[in-house]
Design an enzyme around this catalytic site. Sequence first.
Site, PDB file in Angstrom:
ATOM      1  N   LYS A  35       0.837  -1.198   0.000  1.00 57.25           N
ATOM      2  CA  LYS A  35       0.000   0.000   0.000  1.00 57.25           C
ATOM      3  C   LYS A  35       0.875   1.253   0.000  1.00 57.25           C
ATOM      4  O   LYS A  35       2.088   1.181   0.229  1.00 57.25           O
ATOM      5  CB  LYS A  35      -0.915   0.004   1.222  1.00 57.25           C
ATOM      6  CG  LYS A  35      -0.190   0.078   2.557  1.00 57.25           C
ATOM      7  CD  LYS A  35      -1.155   0.059   3.721  1.00 57.25           C
ATOM      8  CE  LYS A  35      -0.401   0.136   5.045  1.00 57.25           C
ATOM      9  NZ  LYS A  35      -1.315   0.193   6.205  1.00 57.25           N
ATOM     10  N   ARG A 131     -10.200   0.771  15.647  1.00 55.68           N
ATOM     11  CA  ARG A 131     -10.332   1.590  14.440  1.00 55.68           C
ATOM     12  C   ARG A 131     -11.462   1.018  13.577  1.00 55.68           C
ATOM     13  O   ARG A 131     -12.445   1.688  13.313  1.00 55.68           O
ATOM     14  CB  ARG A 131      -9.025   1.622  13.641  1.00 55.68           C
ATOM     15  CG  ARG A 131      -7.875   2.312  14.337  1.00 55.68           C
ATOM     16  CD  ARG A 131      -6.686   2.503  13.405  1.00 55.68           C
ATOM     17  NE  ARG A 131      -6.294   1.263  12.718  1.00 55.68           N
ATOM     18  CZ  ARG A 131      -5.174   1.120  12.021  1.00 55.68           C
ATOM     19  NH1 ARG A 131      -4.338   2.127  11.902  1.00 55.68           N
ATOM     20  NH2 ARG A 131      -4.884  -0.031  11.435  1.00 55.68           N
ATOM     21  N   TYR A 257      17.005  29.865   7.510  1.00 54.42           N
ATOM     22  CA  TYR A 257      15.889  30.654   8.021  1.00 54.42           C
ATOM     23  C   TYR A 257      15.821  30.648   9.542  1.00 54.42           C
ATOM     24  O   TYR A 257      16.147  29.664  10.196  1.00 54.42           O
ATOM     25  CB  TYR A 257      14.566  30.093   7.491  1.00 54.42           C
ATOM     26  CG  TYR A 257      14.324  30.304   6.021  1.00 54.42           C
ATOM     27  CD1 TYR A 257      14.116  31.572   5.507  1.00 54.42           C
ATOM     28  CD2 TYR A 257      14.279  29.211   5.150  1.00 54.42           C
ATOM     29  CE1 TYR A 257      13.878  31.761   4.153  1.00 54.42           C
ATOM     30  CE2 TYR A 257      14.035  29.387   3.790  1.00 54.42           C
ATOM     31  CZ  TYR A 257      13.837  30.663   3.304  1.00 54.42           C
ATOM     32  OH  TYR A 257      13.596  30.858   1.962  1.00 54.42           O
ATOM     33  N   MET A 305      12.838  24.514   1.473  1.00 55.40           N
ATOM     34  CA  MET A 305      12.054  23.770   0.493  1.00 55.40           C
ATOM     35  C   MET A 305      12.908  22.887  -0.412  1.00 55.40           C
ATOM     36  O   MET A 305      12.567  21.727  -0.667  1.00 55.40           O
ATOM     37  CB  MET A 305      11.217  24.726  -0.361  1.00 55.40           C
ATOM     38  CG  MET A 305      10.349  24.010  -1.393  1.00 55.40           C
ATOM     39  SD  MET A 305       9.316  25.118  -2.364  1.00 55.40           S
ATOM     40  CE  MET A 305       8.056  25.548  -1.170  1.00 55.40           C
TER      41      MET A 305
END
Length: 362
Positions: A35, A131, A257, A305
């Site tokens: 998956k 679940r 940053y 990024m």
Amino acid sequence: MARPAVAEIDLDSIRANFRLAASLAPDSNTLAVVKADAYGHGATRVAHSLADQTKAFAVASIEEAVALRQAGIRHPILLLEGFFEAGELDVIAREGFWTAVHSAEQLDQIELASVSMPLTVWLKVDTGMHRLGFSPDRAVAAYQRLQSLPQVGRVVVMSHLANADLVASRGISVASQIERLPAAFRAPGVETSVANSAGLLDHEPARRTWQRPGIMLYGASPLEQDNGHSRQLQAAMTLKSRVIATRWVEPGEQVGYGARFVATRRCRIGTVAMGYADGYPRQAIEGTPVLVDGKRTSLAGRVSMDMLTVDLTDLPETGTGSDVELWGKHLSANEVAACCDTIAYHLFTGVTQRVPRVYRGD
């Protein structure tokens, strides 16, 4: 010249990991969970590489199963979340997919359906994960109802382990979950499936008729504490790039940053072509390990990024063009994940499509 960020996928390692999984339950069946694009490794390529070793595959949804069929995979494919609409049942029957059934609504839809071939159903029992699934006191009636339907040809009972990865039991134990399976499902002739990767690696009682290894196929252990089995796993994905620039930074100057990294000494910084748009976690903390030309160093500053920065001060032989391993054969994805407050599953599935997959051992 192509951007150097790549995810190298070793199919030989995936095959070796599957052989290990199968060897832990040699008298039963082991399917391969592919998956989420085989946990980011490429479902089509992984499935073809395992086609001669496994009897079946498992995915999350019918869309993933159809994609494998279209790629030429003819094995049974289990839909772990089952079907979402009654209209899917015709495709499931026609394509020979297996479907999980976890609710009374799904049972009703099967009973009303007209299908071309009898379905193989995996009845999900909720033994403590909470679940999906029938409660144990309702599961036997659901099983009997499925067996009575002409639309159903075969029923396998499945459950999912909540805490098989933990050293000490926090919450429900594996033994308690197994005990919650109704006695009727422990009778001879009833096919059952309990073991995920953690159950298969560390809990012999969870090994039943069918095993469902996922993350272990890709070389990452789900266990909180490794054992002799998990230490045999081979990393399948190596996330790689290169240093594309270097510079000296003086004491008191920042890198990247937000001024998270401020130099306390004169240091040499390498900029690497890899960022959060490639899937490298932005939340990686200062000091997260990185290998440059096979030597260990760490992040210096916040991931951006398209780039991240590493400290090369103590690696004078490295520089522009040096090879960088973000995780893989020589740097555990689990170790990197721990520095990002996440798990290896998240790292693998988070690698974006702009990072080319390069396959080895094809």
